[in-house]
Design a protein around this motif. Structure first.
Motif, PDB file in Angstrom:
ATOM      1  N   ARG A 124       8.635 -33.608 -50.170  1.00 27.61           N
ATOM      2  CA  ARG A 124       7.840 -32.414 -49.847  1.00 27.61           C
ATOM      3  C   ARG A 124       7.330 -31.794 -51.145  1.00 27.61           C
ATOM      4  O   ARG A 124       7.974 -30.938 -51.748  1.00 27.61           O
ATOM      5  CB  ARG A 124       8.692 -31.420 -49.057  1.00 27.61           C
ATOM      6  CG  ARG A 124       9.371 -32.035 -47.835  1.00 27.61           C
ATOM      7  CD  ARG A 124       8.374 -32.362 -46.744  1.00 27.61           C
ATOM      8  NE  ARG A 124       8.995 -33.096 -45.640  1.00 27.61           N
ATOM      9  CZ  ARG A 124       8.474 -33.185 -44.427  1.00 27.61           C
ATOM     10  NH1 ARG A 124       7.322 -32.591 -44.153  1.00 27.61           N
ATOM     11  NH2 ARG A 124       9.079 -33.886 -43.481  1.00 27.61           N
ATOM     12  N   THR A 125       6.165 -32.254 -51.569  1.00 29.20           N
ATOM     13  CA  THR A 125       5.645 -31.876 -52.886  1.00 29.20           C
ATOM     14  C   THR A 125       4.460 -30.920 -52.829  1.00 29.20           C
ATOM     15  O   THR A 125       3.927 -30.537 -53.868  1.00 29.20           O
ATOM     16  CB  THR A 125       5.227 -33.149 -53.646  1.00 29.20           C
ATOM     17  OG1 THR A 125       4.302 -33.902 -52.839  1.00 29.20           O
ATOM     18  CG2 THR A 125       6.442 -34.016 -53.948  1.00 29.20           C
ATOM     19  N   ASP A 126       4.050 -30.538 -51.638  1.00 28.42           N
ATOM     20  CA  ASP A 126       2.957 -29.580 -51.474  1.00 28.42           C
ATOM     21  C   ASP A 126       3.566 -28.223 -51.133  1.00 28.42           C
ATOM     22  O   ASP A 126       4.232 -28.074 -50.111  1.00 28.42           O
ATOM     23  CB  ASP A 126       2.022 -30.047 -50.353  1.00 28.42           C
ATOM     24  CG  ASP A 126       0.813 -29.133 -50.176  1.00 28.42           C
ATOM     25  OD1 ASP A 126       0.770 -28.062 -50.818  1.00 28.42           O
ATOM     26  OD2 ASP A 126      -0.081 -29.478 -49.377  1.00 28.42           O
ATOM     27  N   PHE A 127       3.338 -27.236 -51.981  1.00 30.72           N
ATOM     28  CA  PHE A 127       3.984 -25.935 -51.804  1.00 30.72           C
ATOM     29  C   PHE A 127       3.056 -24.899 -51.171  1.00 30.72           C
ATOM     30  O   PHE A 127       3.369 -23.706 -51.149  1.00 30.72           O
ATOM     31  CB  PHE A 127       4.494 -25.416 -53.152  1.00 30.72           C
ATOM     32  CG  PHE A 127       5.362 -26.412 -53.882  1.00 30.72           C
ATOM     33  CD1 PHE A 127       6.163 -27.304 -53.176  1.00 30.72           C
ATOM     34  CD2 PHE A 127       5.362 -26.476 -55.267  1.00 30.72           C
ATOM     35  CE1 PHE A 127       6.954 -28.228 -53.835  1.00 30.72           C
ATOM     36  CE2 PHE A 127       6.149 -27.396 -55.937  1.00 30.72           C
ATOM     37  CZ  PHE A 127       6.944 -28.280 -55.219  1.00 30.72           C
ATOM     38  N   THR A 128       1.920 -25.357 -50.663  1.00 27.41           N
ATOM     39  CA  THR A 128       1.000 -24.463 -49.968  1.00 27.41           C
ATOM     40  C   THR A 128       1.422 -24.338 -48.507  1.00 27.41           C
ATOM     41  O   THR A 128       1.624 -25.353 -47.834  1.00 27.41           O
ATOM     42  CB  THR A 128      -0.437 -25.018 -50.019  1.00 27.41           C
ATOM     43  OG1 THR A 128      -0.807 -25.238 -51.381  1.00 27.41           O
ATOM     44  CG2 THR A 128      -1.410 -24.049 -49.363  1.00 27.41           C
ATOM     45  N   CYS A 156       1.591 -24.357 -44.636  1.00 27.89           N
ATOM     46  CA  CYS A 156       0.819 -25.206 -43.731  1.00 27.89           C
ATOM     47  C   CYS A 156       1.189 -24.866 -42.288  1.00 27.89           C
ATOM     48  O   CYS A 156       2.363 -24.664 -41.974  1.00 27.89           O
ATOM     49  CB  CYS A 156       1.134 -26.675 -44.025  1.00 27.89           C
ATOM     50  SG  CYS A 156       0.390 -27.861 -42.892  1.00 27.89           S
ATOM     51  N   CYS A 191       1.373 -31.507 -41.759  1.00 28.54           N
ATOM     52  CA  CYS A 191       2.167 -30.983 -42.883  1.00 28.54           C
ATOM     53  C   CYS A 191       3.166 -32.011 -43.427  1.00 28.54           C
ATOM     54  O   CYS A 191       4.302 -31.662 -43.779  1.00 28.54           O
ATOM     55  CB  CYS A 191       2.916 -29.725 -42.459  1.00 28.54           C
ATOM     56  SG  CYS A 191       1.899 -28.471 -41.638  1.00 28.54           S
ATOM     57  N   GLN A 210       3.618 -33.535 -46.193  1.00 25.38           N
ATOM     58  CA  GLN A 210       4.174 -33.327 -47.530  1.00 25.38           C
ATOM     59  C   GLN A 210       4.452 -31.858 -47.826  1.00 25.38           C
ATOM     60  O   GLN A 210       4.872 -31.517 -48.931  1.00 25.38           O
ATOM     61  CB  GLN A 210       3.220 -33.895 -48.584  1.00 25.38           C
ATOM     62  CG  GLN A 210       3.081 -35.416 -48.530  1.00 25.38           C
ATOM     63  CD  GLN A 210       2.174 -35.936 -49.634  1.00 25.38           C
ATOM     64  OE1 GLN A 210       1.086 -35.411 -49.858  1.00 25.38           O
ATOM     65  NE2 GLN A 210       2.628 -36.957 -50.341  1.00 25.38           N
ATOM     66  N   SER A 211       4.269 -31.016 -46.847  1.00 30.32           N
ATOM     67  CA  SER A 211       4.395 -29.577 -47.077  1.00 30.32           C
ATOM     68  C   SER A 211       5.854 -29.124 -47.072  1.00 30.32           C
ATOM     69  O   SER A 211       6.634 -29.493 -46.198  1.00 30.32           O
ATOM     70  CB  SER A 211       3.624 -28.806 -46.004  1.00 30.32           C
ATOM     71  OG  SER A 211       3.790 -27.419 -46.186  1.00 30.32           O
ATOM     72  N   GLN A 241       6.232 -24.578 -43.820  1.00 27.52           N
ATOM     73  CA  GLN A 241       5.490 -24.812 -42.585  1.00 27.52           C
ATOM     74  C   GLN A 241       5.667 -23.647 -41.613  1.00 27.52           C
ATOM     75  O   GLN A 241       6.723 -23.016 -41.572  1.00 27.52           O
ATOM     76  CB  GLN A 241       5.963 -26.117 -41.938  1.00 27.52           C
ATOM     77  CG  GLN A 241       5.831 -27.323 -42.865  1.00 27.52           C
ATOM     78  CD  GLN A 241       6.352 -28.607 -42.250  1.00 27.52           C
ATOM     79  OE1 GLN A 241       6.630 -28.675 -41.059  1.00 27.52           O
ATOM     80  NE2 GLN A 241       6.485 -29.647 -43.070  1.00 27.52           N
ATOM     81  N   GLN A 273      12.651 -30.372 -57.668  1.00 28.04           N
ATOM     82  CA  GLN A 273      11.644 -29.506 -58.279  1.00 28.04           C
ATOM     83  C   GLN A 273      12.054 -28.059 -58.026  1.00 28.04           C
ATOM     84  O   GLN A 273      12.063 -27.605 -56.879  1.00 28.04           O
ATOM     85  CB  GLN A 273      10.263 -29.772 -57.670  1.00 28.04           C
ATOM     86  CG  GLN A 273       9.719 -31.174 -57.938  1.00 28.04           C
ATOM     87  CD  GLN A 273       8.412 -31.408 -57.194  1.00 28.04           C
ATOM     88  OE1 GLN A 273       8.370 -31.420 -55.976  1.00 28.04           O
ATOM     89  NE2 GLN A 273       7.333 -31.583 -57.937  1.00 28.04           N
ATOM     90  N   GLN A 305       9.822 -26.017 -55.957  1.00 28.41           N
ATOM     91  CA  GLN A 305       9.889 -26.172 -54.506  1.00 28.41           C
ATOM     92  C   GLN A 305      10.760 -25.074 -53.895  1.00 28.41           C
ATOM     93  O   GLN A 305      10.365 -24.398 -52.936  1.00 28.41           O
ATOM     94  CB  GLN A 305      10.455 -27.552 -54.157  1.00 28.41           C
ATOM     95  CG  GLN A 305      10.524 -27.862 -52.677  1.00 28.41           C
ATOM     96  CD  GLN A 305      11.308 -29.144 -52.406  1.00 28.41           C
ATOM     97  OE1 GLN A 305      12.476 -29.266 -52.799  1.00 28.41           O
ATOM     98  NE2 GLN A 305      10.674 -30.111 -51.760  1.00 28.41           N
TER      99      GLN A 305
END
Length: 447
Positions: free
Chosen positions: A36-40, A42, A50, A52-53, A56, A81, A84
């Protein structure tokens, strides 16, 4: 000459086999990095959303609304990370500062991780949705604002090798990793999440209102080992603060509002201290005492019932053990028992009979619930437990074994195989209904 050629061919075959085996294993290793490398944030609507989110949001402004965050750890117990974790916390803090929340965390076990499509994630989503619907129904019934449901899925490398058959040999290697993960960064995450449920009360400096935010943590299999390792000392410290004969006495405290361990894969010896202090002087508990930890182990969990003690036999063969004199708290008073340290060190907490407190069996008569069912009444029923009494839930009966004081906050429950048929099938409707009831029971808002 023929002999030499044969020898050369034989050595070449061995080299080829070794190279092929190493290549096969390396390519069969599970992913080592974060999923899960997308921190926006979703919006999640269906299973492919979602992927990689790490943050959520499901069904905004609807009865099934919940949020789900992901935080992942490596084999050394370090955050993959740190950004994250910070992103998830930064998303949750403003919500908890404004509204009451019900924060539910889940740590998966063996053969699972945070990859998209993992069935533990799917089942956790279902649990969050059920809790959200109950929260909304309860809020409407009692005329209060529903709490926001915040979920947190803790990912770690529960699968190190993905090669069929070969991956079944990783049980002990993953057990060691689970304890390592629990000893390292998970405690920081848990304590920082606990701050979230207190942030709103802390901001109400003029006239603080009762804290209605709640925090529930759940661990399965080695996820239970991760969770218990991270919290064992914290729970012991907080329990001691509630003992009689101090300046004040209160309900026994734990971590958050409820810790749930399902088919946990760690030895009973690790539970000895908590069990002993909860049994000290066979203290009585106040009617307001709620469960602080519930351990559920299936009689048909053969992985922890049979494989675990075999492995522990070899890993503890050079350790020394003694016999401990302890007691059960029966209806007629303390009853002396003897704890074989060797047995406690080889068997899991759920398969060590002296530490069992309850049995969970299918209900003799199902308790039908209407839309106006009062969970407050369930809480009242909980407060009236007796030695060897039976509490009736929707689909199951909880039977007290008479070994601990009623309302002892640590429940070590042996579960009928019809309810949990093996180590991994923990998501049956009846068991989840019971877990849901424990969560609601432990998280009802203050009147």
């Amino acid at each position: 000459m023929i002999k030499n050629t044969t020898t050369i061919l034989g050595k070449s075959s061995i080299r080829f086999f070794l190279v092929f085996t190493v290549f096969f294993i390396i390519n069969g290793c599970a992913q080592k990095g974060a999923y899960r490398t997308d921190f926006t944030p979703c919006t999640f609507n269906q299973s492919d959303d979602c992927a990689q989110s790490a943050i959520q949001h499901h069904a905004p402004d609807q009865a099934a609304e919940y949020r789900l965050g992901f935080v992942e750890f490596d084999d050394q117990g370090q955050l993959h990370q740190r950004k994250q974790m910070e992103a998830v916390l930064d998303n949750y803090y403003p919500i908890a500062a404004k509204d009451d929340v019900l924060l539910i965390l889940f740590i998966h076990g063996w053969h699972h991780d945070a990859r998209p499509g993992d069935n533990n994630i799917q089942e956790f989503r279902k649990l969050l949705e059920k809790i959200a619907r109950i929260e909304n129904a309860s809020a409407n019934l009692n005329n209060h604002t529903p709490r926001k449901i915040l979920g947190l899925y803790v990912g770690w490398r529960g699968e190190s090798i993905e090669v069929p058959v070969l991956k079944e040999t990783t049980f002990w290697e993953r057990k060691n990793t689970a304890h390592e993960v629990g000893l390292q960064g998970v405690t920081e995450l848990l304590l920082r999440l606990e701050e979230i449920v207190n942030v709103k009360t802390g901001m109400e400096t003029i006239v603080p209102k009762p804290r209605n935010s709640r925090f529930i943590v759940i661990g399965h299999s080695f996820g239970g080992a991760v969770l218990y390792t991270a919290l064992q000392q914290v729970m012991a410290d907080r329990f001691v603060d509630s003992r009689p004969n101090k300046i004040f006495s209160d309900d026994a405290k734990g971590f958050g509002d409820l810790v749930v361990l399902m088919n946990p894969a760690f030895e009973a010896m690790r539970f000895a201290t908590l069990y002993d202090i909860s049994q000290q002087s066979c203290r009585h508990y106040f009617p307001s005492q709620l469960p602080r930890m519930a351990v559920l182990t299936s009689e048909k969990d053969y992985a922890t019932r049979y494989a675990f003690p075999i492995g522990r036999f070899f890993s503890t063969i050079f350790e020394t053990h003694t016999t401990l004199k302890r007691h059960h708290c029966t209806a007629s008073g303390p009853k002396e028992i003897f704890i074989d340290e060797g047995e406690a060190d080889r068997n899991t907490i759920g398969h060590f009979e002296p530490y069992l407190t309850h049995e969970l069996v299918p209900a003799t008569t199902k308790q039908l619930r209407g839309s106006d069912f009062s969970y407050r009444q369930l809480q009242n029923t909980w407060s009236k437990q007796t030695h060897e009494g039976t509490l009736h839930f929707e689909d199951v009966d909880l039977i007290h074994l008479g070994n601990t004081q009623p309302l002892n906050p640590y429940l070590n429950i042996y579960v009928d195989g019809k309810l949990i048929p093996d180590h991994n099938k923990i998501w049956g409707d009846s068991v989840i209904s019971f877990i849901r009831d424990l969560i609601v029971l432990s998280s009802l808002p203050v009147k």
